[in-house]
Design a protein around this motif. Structure first.
Motif, PDB file in Angstrom:
ATOM      1  N   ASP A  54      29.542  47.403  30.290  1.00 29.74           N
ATOM      2  CA  ASP A  54      30.832  47.968  30.667  1.00 29.74           C
ATOM      3  C   ASP A  54      31.870  46.856  30.738  1.00 29.74           C
ATOM      4  N   ILE A  55      33.133  47.255  30.711  1.00 26.78           N
ATOM      5  CA  ILE A  55      34.229  46.300  30.636  1.00 26.78           C
ATOM      6  C   ILE A  55      34.340  45.451  31.893  1.00 26.78           C
ATOM      7  N   ASP A  56      33.831  45.945  33.010  1.00 29.16           N
ATOM      8  CA  ASP A  56      33.923  45.177  34.244  1.00 29.16           C
ATOM      9  C   ASP A  56      32.934  44.014  34.256  1.00 29.16           C
ATOM     10  N   TYR A  57      32.030  43.986  33.306  1.00 35.63           N
ATOM     11  CA  TYR A  57      31.142  42.826  33.152  1.00 35.63           C
ATOM     12  C   TYR A  57      31.676  41.875  32.092  1.00 35.63           C
ATOM     13  N   THR A  58      31.977  42.396  30.917  1.00 38.08           N
ATOM     14  CA  THR A  58      32.404  41.511  29.820  1.00 38.08           C
ATOM     15  C   THR A  58      33.714  40.805  30.130  1.00 38.08           C
ATOM     16  N   ASN A  59      34.617  41.471  30.827  1.00 34.11           N
ATOM     17  CA  ASN A  59      35.951  40.920  31.087  1.00 34.11           C
ATOM     18  C   ASN A  59      36.138  40.472  32.528  1.00 34.11           C
ATOM     19  N   ASN A  60      35.065  40.408  33.284  1.00 33.21           N
ATOM     20  CA  ASN A  60      35.163  40.087  34.697  1.00 33.21           C
ATOM     21  C   ASN A  60      35.434  38.603  34.895  1.00 33.21           C
ATOM     22  N   LEU A  61      36.457  38.285  35.674  1.00 36.06           N
ATOM     23  CA  LEU A  61      36.834  36.881  35.851  1.00 36.06           C
ATOM     24  C   LEU A  61      35.697  36.068  36.463  1.00 36.06           C
ATOM     25  N   ASN A  62      34.924  36.676  37.378  1.00 41.90           N
ATOM     26  CA  ASN A  62      33.820  35.943  37.999  1.00 41.90           C
ATOM     27  C   ASN A  62      32.683  35.681  37.015  1.00 41.90           C
ATOM     28  N   VAL A  63      32.472  36.599  36.084  1.00 42.44           N
ATOM     29  CA  VAL A  63      31.458  36.395  35.050  1.00 42.44           C
ATOM     30  C   VAL A  63      31.911  35.314  34.079  1.00 42.44           C
ATOM     31  N   LEU A  64      33.148  35.412  33.612  1.00 44.92           N
ATOM     32  CA  LEU A  64      33.645  34.479  32.601  1.00 44.92           C
ATOM     33  C   LEU A  64      33.637  33.040  33.099  1.00 44.92           C
ATOM     34  N   THR A  65      33.957  32.842  34.352  1.00 51.80           N
ATOM     35  CA  THR A  65      33.981  31.466  34.870  1.00 51.80           C
ATOM     36  C   THR A  65      32.576  30.889  35.035  1.00 51.80           C
ATOM     37  N   ARG A  66      31.533  31.717  34.901  1.00 53.22           N
ATOM     38  CA  ARG A  66      30.149  31.248  35.012  1.00 53.22           C
ATOM     39  C   ARG A  66      29.514  30.924  33.667  1.00 53.22           C
ATOM     40  N   ILE A  67      30.229  31.185  32.577  1.00 53.35           N
ATOM     41  CA  ILE A  67      29.641  30.967  31.246  1.00 53.35           C
ATOM     42  C   ILE A  67      30.062  29.590  30.744  1.00 53.35           C
ATOM     43  N   ASP A  68      29.136  28.657  30.770  1.00 53.90           N
ATOM     44  CA  ASP A  68      29.447  27.292  30.346  1.00 53.90           C
ATOM     45  C   ASP A  68      29.869  27.256  28.885  1.00 53.90           C
ATOM     46  N   ASN A  69      30.843  26.396  28.582  1.00 59.05           N
ATOM     47  CA  ASN A  69      31.295  26.131  27.211  1.00 59.05           C
ATOM     48  C   ASN A  69      31.808  27.379  26.500  1.00 59.05           C
ATOM     49  N   MET A  70      32.456  28.212  27.268  1.00 54.61           N
ATOM     50  CA  MET A  70      33.051  29.436  26.720  1.00 54.61           C
ATOM     51  C   MET A  70      34.350  29.089  25.997  1.00 54.61           C
ATOM     52  N   ILE A  71      34.576  29.709  24.842  1.00 50.90           N
ATOM     53  CA  ILE A  71      35.850  29.554  24.143  1.00 50.90           C
ATOM     54  C   ILE A  71      36.353  30.931  23.723  1.00 50.90           C
ATOM     55  N   ALA A  72      37.556  31.264  24.167  1.00 53.92           N
ATOM     56  CA  ALA A  72      38.209  32.520  23.797  1.00 53.92           C
ATOM     57  C   ALA A  72      39.289  32.211  22.773  1.00 53.92           C
ATOM     58  N   ILE A  73      39.281  32.942  21.663  1.00 54.73           N
ATOM     59  CA  ILE A  73      40.262  32.742  20.590  1.00 54.73           C
ATOM     60  C   ILE A  73      40.953  34.082  20.352  1.00 54.73           C
ATOM     61  N   ASP A  74      42.219  34.172  20.752  1.00 58.90           N
ATOM     62  CA  ASP A  74      42.909  35.454  20.733  1.00 58.90           C
ATOM     63  C   ASP A  74      44.310  35.336  20.136  1.00 58.90           C
ATOM     64  N   ASN A  75      44.750  36.433  19.525  1.00 50.90           N
ATOM     65  CA  ASN A  75      46.082  36.487  18.926  1.00 50.90           C
ATOM     66  C   ASN A  75      47.178  36.517  19.970  1.00 50.90           C
ATOM     67  N   CYS A  76      48.283  35.913  19.629  1.00 51.32           N
ATOM     68  CA  CYS A  76      49.448  35.894  20.498  1.00 51.32           C
ATOM     69  C   CYS A  76      50.679  36.253  19.671  1.00 51.32           C
ATOM     70  N   VAL A  77      51.625  36.970  20.263  1.00 52.06           N
ATOM     71  CA  VAL A  77      52.865  37.334  19.567  1.00 52.06           C
ATOM     72  C   VAL A  77      53.878  36.200  19.650  1.00 52.06           C
ATOM     73  N   ALA A  78      54.007  35.608  20.834  1.00 46.70           N
ATOM     74  CA  ALA A  78      55.007  34.551  21.017  1.00 46.70           C
ATOM     75  C   ALA A  78      54.678  33.734  22.261  1.00 46.70           C
ATOM     76  N   VAL A  79      55.117  32.475  22.243  1.00 48.27           N
ATOM     77  CA  VAL A  79      55.012  31.580  23.400  1.00 48.27           C
ATOM     78  C   VAL A  79      56.361  30.906  23.573  1.00 48.27           C
ATOM     79  N   ASP A  80      56.845  30.838  24.823  1.00 51.34           N
ATOM     80  CA  ASP A  80      58.114  30.136  25.010  1.00 51.34           C
ATOM     81  C   ASP A  80      57.861  28.710  25.509  1.00 51.34           C
ATOM     82  N   LEU A  81      58.908  27.926  25.586  1.00 48.11           N
ATOM     83  CA  LEU A  81      58.759  26.502  25.895  1.00 48.11           C
ATOM     84  C   LEU A  81      58.339  26.246  27.333  1.00 48.11           C
ATOM     85  N   LEU A  82      58.340  27.284  28.160  1.00 44.03           N
ATOM     86  CA  LEU A  82      57.787  27.158  29.504  1.00 44.03           C
ATOM     87  C   LEU A  82      56.267  27.306  29.491  1.00 44.03           C
TER      88      LEU A  82
END
Length: 505
Positions: free
Chosen positions: A317-345
């Motif tokens: 379920d999504i509460d496991y795959t996307n759970n912040l507590n789960v994600l911070t426990r996965i060593d050497n995790m890399i997320a690669i995601d599309n972005c529309v825009a980034v500002d200079l801040l």
């Protein structure tokens, strides 16, 4: 001899038209989980829309990233006089309705919190008091014990089954039995009815993903991401051709013993599994298994053969795959995601830009933000330096009518075809200098001028503000921080001091 379970299964079978006949004007309908899109029941309800005797009006459809194109809505009620759509992630058919008639509601989502917000609003232990009148969802046929497998649409189903008064499953023979994980099955006793789907007539939109080739600028983005990848990384890829281009780059780089923890199982990750580069052998959790939450089966046979009864894959379920507590426990995790825009801040937009819904955040916020907080973790906002319209994706400030999907304080890596920069720990001057350095060369003079005018670069100070990992402005390399985890959040269970300084556990 017919068993009691088999009898229940027979008794609860209906036709889509019978389901639509039970729907009343004013009903609220949950249209399905991501990858579990309703087809036949929604179409049957749509055909009853109108202002005449016996027709339906004031119907509200609640949708959460519905990929299957329900063109009948635009054909039968294009201005949404008798129905409205609340959608939290736009695909082309909803964008078209919005652009043409200014209809279809859009709201910020942000898995998995957005789904728990749905739960907060609509759940009730008493069925009759639940907020949704109907939940339609695709599933496999039930097994001999009466369990339906939620297959490609497992992600939100555990939440949705707690929020609807009536539950209808649309059984598809082209859906594989996806091994768990958790919350991937629902018993016949928990649903009210099921209908059978003609999978040839109601086929998922088919795309030959195997032949899709990334553009040269997307390939360049992927090569830049490879600079911070290593053997034994655990990968999450977002939707689109750009993250998938990274798979070809991973193959060329020859990375070994990779792992997968993702929300969306897609063409790139399947290719990576087939290549043998994925073993999941060194994952800190779910060792030996590729973890996922949903898929869009745009190549029905390929996806079915990959997922059906595959013990090396685990759907959650999504509460496991996307759970912040789960994600911070996965060593050497890399997320690669599309972005529309980034500002200079360093503020990032991925869903609603310049007063127009593009898609939505999906899991962008969770993965880019919290994967970066694991040991050796990285969150990569990837984009070409310019949009298809030729405008810069790196802008001085996000324009009016744009969402901030990742706040500046959580920004980690940003990557274009002109380079990759790490914004973590940078000052305002340094952030602006770093982002301008990976903008399109023809946009840099304009960006520098805007940065100076708005105090984002120093007016007189002569020292370069451009940082570099393992180089300029005292910035560590990624390899120096491979074993490092942000200590924030570790106070409850303690810290590591293996490197001679404080790190999170």
């Amino acid at each position: 001899m017919t068993t009691p379970v088999q009898q229940k299964i027979r008794d609860k079978k209906r036709t889509p038209e019978q389901i639509a006949d039970m729907v009343k004007s004013g009903d609220w309908i949950n249209h399905g989980s991501v990858g579990g899109d309703s087809t036949v029941c929604t179409e049957a309800v749509a055909k009853r829309l109108g202002g005449g005797l016996g027709q339906l009006k004031n119907i509200e459809f609640w949708m959460y990233a519905m990929f299957y194109p329900h063109l009948e809505f635009q054909q039968l009620d294009p201005r949404q006089e008798f129905h409205t759509i609340h959608e939290f992630f736009f695909f082309p058919w909803n964008r078209r309705a919005r652009d043409t008639h200014n209809v279809s509601d859009w709201a910020q989502w942000g898995w998995a919190y957005g789904m728990w917000a749905h739960h907060y609003r609509f759940a009730n232990a008493v069925r009759e008091k639940r907020g949704m009148d109907w939940w339609f969802n695709a599933a496999t046929a039930p097994d001999e014990r009466g369990y339906f497998n939620m297959s490609y649409g497992t992600n939100n189903c555990n939440i949705f089954r707690q929020t609807a008064k009536k539950i209808v499953f649309e059984v598809r023979s082209d859906y594989p039995w996806a091994e768990g994980g958790r919350f991937n099955t629902i018993h016949i006793d928990e649903i009210d009815y099921w209908v059978e789907v003609d999978c040839e007539k109601y086929r998922w939109p088919q795309i030959n993903e195997k032949v899709i080739k990334a553009r040269p600028d997307e390939e360049a983005v992927a090569r830049n991401v490879m600079q911070i990848m290593r053997d034994r990384d655990v990968i999450q890829l977002g939707i689109g051709s750009l993250p998938s281009a990274c798979v070809a780059a991973m193959s060329d780089a020859g990375f070994k013993d990779l792992g997968i923890h993702t929300e969306m199982m897609n063409v790139g990750l399947i290719k990576l599994i087939e290549s043998g580069q994925v073993t999941n052998a060194y994952k800190s959790i779910d060792r030996g298994r590729s973890v996922w939450a949903f898929a869009f089966p745009v190549d029905v046979k390929w996806y079915y053969d990959t997922i059906h009864r595959n013990q090396s894959m685990a759907v959650y379920d999504i509460d496991y795959t996307n759970n912040l507590n789960v994600l911070t426990r996965i060593d050497n995790m890399i997320a690669i995601d599309n972005c529309v825009a980034v500002d200079l801040l360093g503020q990032q937009c991925s869903g609603f830009y310049e007063k127009r819904p593009i898609s939505s955040t999906g899991g962008y916020f969770q993965f880019v933000t919290f994967c970066a907080q694991s040991r050796g973790g990285r969150g990569v906002a990837s984009m070409t330096s310019r949009s298809k319209h030729g405008t810069s994706r790196i802008v001085p400030f996000l324009p009016e009518g744009s969402t901030v999907d990742v706040p500046a304080q959580f920004a980690n890596y940003v990557c274009t075809e002109f380079g990759i920069v790490n914004l973590r720990g940078l000052s305002g001057y340094e952030r602006a200098a770093a982002l301008i350095s990976i903008a399109h060369p023809d946009d840099r003079e304009w960006l520098e001028r805007e940065a100076h005018e708005n105090g984002l670069l120093p007016p007189k100070f002569p020292v370069s503000m451009l940082p570099a990992e393992g180089g300029g402005r005292r910035y560590p390399s990624y390899d120096e921080r491979r074993k490092y985890k942000i200590p924030m959040g570790s106070a409850v269970w303690g810290y590591d001091w293996d490197e001679g300084f404080q790190s999170g556990k």
